[in-house]
Design a protein around this motif. Sequence first.
Motif, PDB file in Angstrom:
ATOM      1  N   ARG A  61      -6.366 -11.241   8.197  1.00  0.00           N
ATOM      2  CA  ARG A  61      -5.524 -10.169   7.648  1.00  0.00           C
ATOM      3  C   ARG A  61      -6.105  -9.628   6.340  1.00  0.00           C
ATOM      4  N   ILE A  62      -6.612 -10.512   5.478  1.00  0.00           N
ATOM      5  CA  ILE A  62      -7.192 -10.026   4.215  1.00  0.00           C
ATOM      6  C   ILE A  62      -8.448  -9.211   4.516  1.00  0.00           C
ATOM      7  N   ASN A  63      -9.211  -9.638   5.519  1.00  0.00           N
ATOM      8  CA  ASN A  63     -10.408  -8.879   5.896  1.00  0.00           C
ATOM      9  C   ASN A  63     -10.043  -7.496   6.434  1.00  0.00           C
ATOM     10  N   ASP A  64      -8.936  -7.395   7.181  1.00  0.00           N
ATOM     11  CA  ASP A  64      -8.472  -6.096   7.681  1.00  0.00           C
ATOM     12  C   ASP A  64      -8.076  -5.186   6.513  1.00  0.00           C
ATOM     13  N   ALA A  65      -7.372  -5.755   5.544  1.00  0.00           N
ATOM     14  CA  ALA A  65      -6.952  -4.975   4.374  1.00  0.00           C
ATOM     15  C   ALA A  65      -8.166  -4.505   3.577  1.00  0.00           C
ATOM     16  N   TYR A  66      -9.103  -5.407   3.380  1.00  0.00           N
ATOM     17  CA  TYR A  66     -10.306  -5.066   2.623  1.00  0.00           C
ATOM     18  C   TYR A  66     -11.134  -4.008   3.359  1.00  0.00           C
ATOM     19  N   LYS A  67     -11.194  -4.127   4.675  1.00  0.00           N
ATOM     20  CA  LYS A  67     -11.939  -3.150   5.477  1.00  0.00           C
ATOM     21  C   LYS A  67     -11.333  -1.757   5.316  1.00  0.00           C
ATOM     22  N   LYS A  68     -10.028  -1.694   5.216  1.00  0.00           N
ATOM     23  CA  LYS A  68      -9.380  -0.394   5.036  1.00  0.00           C
ATOM     24  C   LYS A  68      -9.846   0.251   3.722  1.00  0.00           C
ATOM     25  N   LEU A  69      -9.944  -0.528   2.663  1.00  0.00           N
ATOM     26  CA  LEU A  69     -10.462  -0.004   1.399  1.00  0.00           C
ATOM     27  C   LEU A  69     -11.954   0.284   1.497  1.00  0.00           C
ATOM     28  N   GLN A  70     -12.659  -0.609   2.161  1.00  0.00           N
ATOM     29  CA  GLN A  70     -14.108  -0.476   2.287  1.00  0.00           C
ATOM     30  C   GLN A  70     -14.463   0.822   3.013  1.00  0.00           C
ATOM     31  N   ASP A  71     -13.787   1.088   4.108  1.00  0.00           N
ATOM     32  CA  ASP A  71     -14.077   2.289   4.892  1.00  0.00           C
ATOM     33  C   ASP A  71     -13.747   3.566   4.121  1.00  0.00           C
ATOM     34  N   GLY A  72     -12.673   3.520   3.338  1.00  0.00           N
ATOM     35  CA  GLY A  72     -12.255   4.727   2.632  1.00  0.00           C
ATOM     36  C   GLY A  72     -12.919   4.942   1.292  1.00  0.00           C
ATOM     37  N   TRP A  73     -13.306   3.862   0.610  1.00  0.00           N
ATOM     38  CA  TRP A  73     -13.766   4.013  -0.761  1.00  0.00           C
ATOM     39  C   TRP A  73     -15.045   3.243  -1.064  1.00  0.00           C
ATOM     40  N   ILE A  74     -15.022   1.945  -0.851  1.00  0.00           N
ATOM     41  CA  ILE A  74     -16.095   1.087  -1.335  1.00  0.00           C
ATOM     42  C   ILE A  74     -17.434   1.417  -0.685  1.00  0.00           C
ATOM     43  N   PHE A  85      -5.228   1.671  -3.859  1.00  0.00           N
ATOM     44  CA  PHE A  85      -5.153   0.215  -3.763  1.00  0.00           C
ATOM     45  C   PHE A  85      -3.694  -0.198  -3.547  1.00  0.00           C
ATOM     46  N   ALA A  86      -2.779   0.457  -4.267  1.00  0.00           N
ATOM     47  CA  ALA A  86      -1.349   0.143  -4.163  1.00  0.00           C
ATOM     48  C   ALA A  86      -0.825   0.364  -2.747  1.00  0.00           C
ATOM     49  N   LYS A  87      -1.318   1.400  -2.071  1.00  0.00           N
ATOM     50  CA  LYS A  87      -0.890   1.658  -0.690  1.00  0.00           C
ATOM     51  C   LYS A  87      -1.313   0.511   0.231  1.00  0.00           C
ATOM     52  N   VAL A  88      -2.543   0.046   0.060  1.00  0.00           N
ATOM     53  CA  VAL A  88      -3.040  -1.066   0.880  1.00  0.00           C
ATOM     54  C   VAL A  88      -2.265  -2.344   0.560  1.00  0.00           C
ATOM     55  N   ALA A  89      -1.992  -2.571  -0.720  1.00  0.00           N
ATOM     56  CA  ALA A  89      -1.224  -3.758  -1.110  1.00  0.00           C
ATOM     57  C   ALA A  89       0.178  -3.718  -0.508  1.00  0.00           C
ATOM     58  N   ALA A  90       0.820  -2.564  -0.551  1.00  0.00           N
ATOM     59  CA  ALA A  90       2.167  -2.439   0.013  1.00  0.00           C
ATOM     60  C   ALA A  90       2.161  -2.693   1.514  1.00  0.00           C
ATOM     61  N   GLU A  91       1.101  -2.292   2.181  1.00  0.00           N
ATOM     62  CA  GLU A  91       1.010  -2.459   3.636  1.00  0.00           C
ATOM     63  C   GLU A  91       0.640  -3.881   4.049  1.00  0.00           C
ATOM     64  N   PHE A  92      -0.273  -4.519   3.342  1.00  0.00           N
ATOM     65  CA  PHE A  92      -0.841  -5.796   3.785  1.00  0.00           C
ATOM     66  C   PHE A  92      -0.409  -7.031   3.003  1.00  0.00           C
ATOM     67  N   SER A  93      -0.115  -6.890   1.712  1.00  0.00           N
ATOM     68  CA  SER A  93       0.103  -8.074   0.877  1.00  0.00           C
ATOM     69  C   SER A  93       1.366  -8.824   1.268  1.00  0.00           C
ATOM     70  N   GLU A  94       1.252 -10.136   1.285  1.00  0.00           N
ATOM     71  CA  GLU A  94       2.379 -11.008   1.587  1.00  0.00           C
ATOM     72  C   GLU A  94       2.974 -11.606   0.312  1.00  0.00           C
ATOM     73  N   CYS A  95       2.546 -11.100  -0.817  1.00  0.00           N
ATOM     74  CA  CYS A  95       3.057 -11.523  -2.116  1.00  0.00           C
ATOM     75  C   CYS A  95       4.192 -10.581  -2.516  1.00  0.00           C
ATOM     76  N   PRO A  96       5.199 -11.072  -3.223  1.00  0.00           N
ATOM     77  CA  PRO A  96       6.253 -10.165  -3.686  1.00  0.00           C
ATOM     78  C   PRO A  96       5.727  -8.978  -4.495  1.00  0.00           C
ATOM     79  N   SER A  97       4.587  -9.140  -5.154  1.00  0.00           N
ATOM     80  CA  SER A  97       4.008  -8.034  -5.925  1.00  0.00           C
ATOM     81  C   SER A  97       3.545  -6.890  -5.026  1.00  0.00           C
ATOM     82  N   GLY A  98       3.399  -7.141  -3.734  1.00  0.00           N
ATOM     83  CA  GLY A  98       2.994  -6.097  -2.790  1.00  0.00           C
ATOM     84  C   GLY A  98       3.946  -4.918  -2.808  1.00  0.00           C
ATOM     85  N   LYS A  99       5.226  -5.189  -3.052  1.00  0.00           N
ATOM     86  CA  LYS A  99       6.224  -4.116  -3.124  1.00  0.00           C
ATOM     87  C   LYS A  99       5.992  -3.215  -4.323  1.00  0.00           C
ATOM     88  N   LYS A 100       5.258  -3.727  -5.317  1.00  0.00           N
ATOM     89  CA  LYS A 100       4.915  -2.955  -6.515  1.00  0.00           C
ATOM     90  C   LYS A 100       3.444  -2.540  -6.471  1.00  0.00           C
TER      91      LYS A 100
END
Length: 148
Positions: A61-74, A85-100
């Motif tokens: 899952r982290i690799n999928d999230a990173y790939k999304k950033l990689q393909d678009g930016w990195i 970055f915040a959009k990807v975090a909101a979509e993929f992060s399993e941490c409560p901070s993902g909502k922020k």
Amino acid sequence: MGKDSKAKESAKGKSKQSGGGSAAEAPSKGKSKGGGGSGKDELGTCTYVKARHVLCEKQGRINDAYKKLQDGWINNGDKVPPAEFAKVAAEFSECPSGKKGGDLGWFPRGKMAGPFQEVAFSTPVGSTSAPFKSTHGYHFILVEGRKN
């Protein structure tokens, strides 16, 4: 700024940044407040870092999230804007901070454990780290600021 190219390489396999068990020991090697550090961009001597992160339990899952950033930016050599970055975090992060958007705000050296602290305090401002493993799961970090 070669961090992004290293990030691409390490995202394809196990992250080289976590460094196994040695990364947890790294903060004690001259990187404390007033320590030597690398000097460049005050990476080794800053006291506070402002960062966002994505946290996932599973490496796939982290690799999928990173790939999304990689393909678009990195892969394009661009730095990832915090809003993207915040959009990807909101979509993929399993941490409560993902909502922020993964926002962790400012935190001092010594607050975060082991590999997380090592990566947060060694990633240049504006850059995104490669995925790495910590005791909480798999992360990658966007460093937004640094201060003493």
